[in-house]
Design a protein around this motif. Sequence first.
Motif, PDB file in Angstrom:
ATOM      1  N   ILE A 382       9.884   9.952  -2.902  1.00 19.39           N
ATOM      2  CA  ILE A 382       8.442  10.112  -3.091  1.00 19.39           C
ATOM      3  C   ILE A 382       7.984  11.279  -2.224  1.00 19.39           C
ATOM      4  O   ILE A 382       8.705  11.706  -1.315  1.00 19.39           O
ATOM      5  N   PRO A 383       6.784  11.817  -2.477  1.00 19.60           N
ATOM      6  CA  PRO A 383       6.247  12.829  -1.562  1.00 19.60           C
ATOM      7  C   PRO A 383       6.066  12.224  -0.168  1.00 19.60           C
ATOM      8  O   PRO A 383       5.647  11.071  -0.034  1.00 19.60           O
ATOM      9  N   SER A 384       6.379  12.984   0.849  1.00 17.40           N
ATOM     10  CA  SER A 384       6.263  12.458   2.212  1.00 17.40           C
ATOM     11  C   SER A 384       4.840  12.030   2.533  1.00 17.40           C
ATOM     12  O   SER A 384       4.618  11.126   3.346  1.00 17.40           O
ATOM     13  N   SER A 385       3.859  12.648   1.872  1.00 11.57           N
ATOM     14  CA  SER A 385       2.455  12.294   2.125  1.00 11.57           C
ATOM     15  C   SER A 385       2.126  10.891   1.633  1.00 11.57           C
ATOM     16  O   SER A 385       1.125  10.299   2.046  1.00 11.57           O
ATOM     17  N   ASN A 386       2.969  10.329   0.759  1.00 12.77           N
ATOM     18  CA  ASN A 386       2.735   8.970   0.242  1.00 12.77           C
ATOM     19  C   ASN A 386       3.368   7.892   1.116  1.00 12.77           C
ATOM     20  O   ASN A 386       3.147   6.700   0.894  1.00 12.77           O
ATOM     21  N   LEU A 387       4.170   8.299   2.078  1.00 14.90           N
ATOM     22  CA  LEU A 387       4.796   7.333   2.979  1.00 14.90           C
ATOM     23  C   LEU A 387       3.760   6.884   4.007  1.00 14.90           C
ATOM     24  O   LEU A 387       3.120   7.711   4.661  1.00 14.90           O
ATOM     25  N   VAL A 388       3.577   5.587   4.136  1.00 16.61           N
ATOM     26  CA  VAL A 388       2.532   5.037   5.000  1.00 16.61           C
ATOM     27  C   VAL A 388       3.117   4.682   6.366  1.00 16.61           C
ATOM     28  O   VAL A 388       4.070   3.900   6.463  1.00 16.61           O
ATOM     29  N   LYS A 389       2.547   5.246   7.411  1.00 12.17           N
ATOM     30  CA  LYS A 389       3.022   5.004   8.772  1.00 12.17           C
ATOM     31  C   LYS A 389       2.293   3.813   9.381  1.00 12.17           C
ATOM     32  O   LYS A 389       1.074   3.697   9.257  1.00 12.17           O
TER      33      LYS A 389
END
Length: 527
Positions: A382-389
């Motif tokens: 997935i796009p890294s921006s969609n990974l939730v921290k």
Amino acid sequence: MRILDKDTIILNVNGESVELKSGSTIADALEHTDSPHNPGTSVGILKVSEEYRKEEVTSYRIITSKGEVEIELNDLEKYSVQTWVQLFKKFEGKRVRWLSRDAVAFGSVSADISIEREPASFDKFDVLFGAGGYDTDNTHLIICRQKHTGEYGQPRDGAFGRVVSGKNILMGLDKGDEIIEIKPVIKWEHAGNSIFTSDLTTRLEHDDQVFSFIGVEMSPNAPYGVKHFFTLVKNGIFKVDATASAYICDRRLQGEKCRYENFEPRIQGSVSVRTAGYGTGKVFISRTDMPATIMHSVIGHVKEGIELVKMARPGHRLTVLTVPDQIMLSGMSLHEARESLLESGVKIIVEGYESDDAVVVEQRPETTIDILGGSEVIVKTIPSSNLVKIRLYDDLAPKSIDYFRSSVGLKFNRVGTMKADMIYDTTYIFDPEKDLKIHKEIFPENTPSKIIHSGDIGITNQASKRMGTIGIKIEDDDLFGPTGEKFANTNIIGKVLEPHKLKNLKEGDFMYIVEMPDMGEDDVSGK
């Protein structure tokens, strides 16, 4: 023989002989040899006594292509024993020459032995020389598999040793197997004093033997058990929680289920995981030979540093290296994942997003053993921006967080998976990857009293019928917790660092999460 001056000592560090200045410390020895060692883990030192130095070695490890067999010499005065001491290295690289139900023979080498031309009786696990065709230039190393009578052109003084460990390996030897190496064994428990310490400033003395790590070869027959072990030692550390004469044990994954995969005897150095009953999930390393059991799946074997296993005491930590290394691609960028697999020859197949900012969130197969066996791995990206921290509050809600990590997959993976089950107003309810409500207790801990902050992650505790429900709030709330429950029924376990990312989430969507370290700057009490 070289005579050392008083300012020099010779040590053996993880099997390597080194020369250092007198007064050198453990740290000096590890640095000089570039030995594996993780901070805070213990190092074993065997101090060979003067009395022992005068004695001859009585045991040898025969390392075969199937595993290790240890033999013990039976009479140091025997001519055959003295012949073995002179010749044993010549058997390295020798293959199985012949085998039967009664015995297996490696060879051959030339030996100066006086032989018998008559049958003789041999006990199970006897070790002897045998001259093929009564020709001493065709001498074999013969190891007996059962009690029998045979005529091998054996020396007049008969067997010179006996198998004391690795008996199941002996029974599994076949044509094509070979002796890789033979090593004399120093029985540290009889040889002298041993020191087990994490103090690297400890000074060493001449002839000290130093052990800084254990090397574990993982079993290809236990892919999920191996994954369990990789999770246990992900920081390169085996924590010794309990010891007995037969084993040492690490309890950190107790309660985590693991498949039973590999039924085999637990010989000295075997690594096994308990898969049923009380203590499920605990990992053991055997100090002695024990029989196979349906409660313990064997997942690997210690190939280096068994001395540390023998010396270990509760409360100490051991540095661990594994072969192979774990293949864990989740959480890596797609570029990093590809780079990490170059040397292994494993082909990577991408499902999903492939731009420069792609990040891996899933892999199939999920286990290292299965990936290496099939030579390819499929990754979901997935796009890294969609990974939730997220950040979790381990000190405030340890039991709830243990449930959470197990439920969403973070216990065994870098990236967790949460499916949006219900969304209303500012509340997001998630269906975890695994339903563990019947296996885990969720007592009230870190329950809020005044306000829920935007991004707070909550779990319904067992004060409510909806125990185990996971929820997130994306706006402050002074009435209800992240799962829609009243505050007393809610355990706050952490927070989403970027709650705005949830606003585009729809029911049925999957959210991928990754843990960030607790930096200690946030108010996490919810009080």
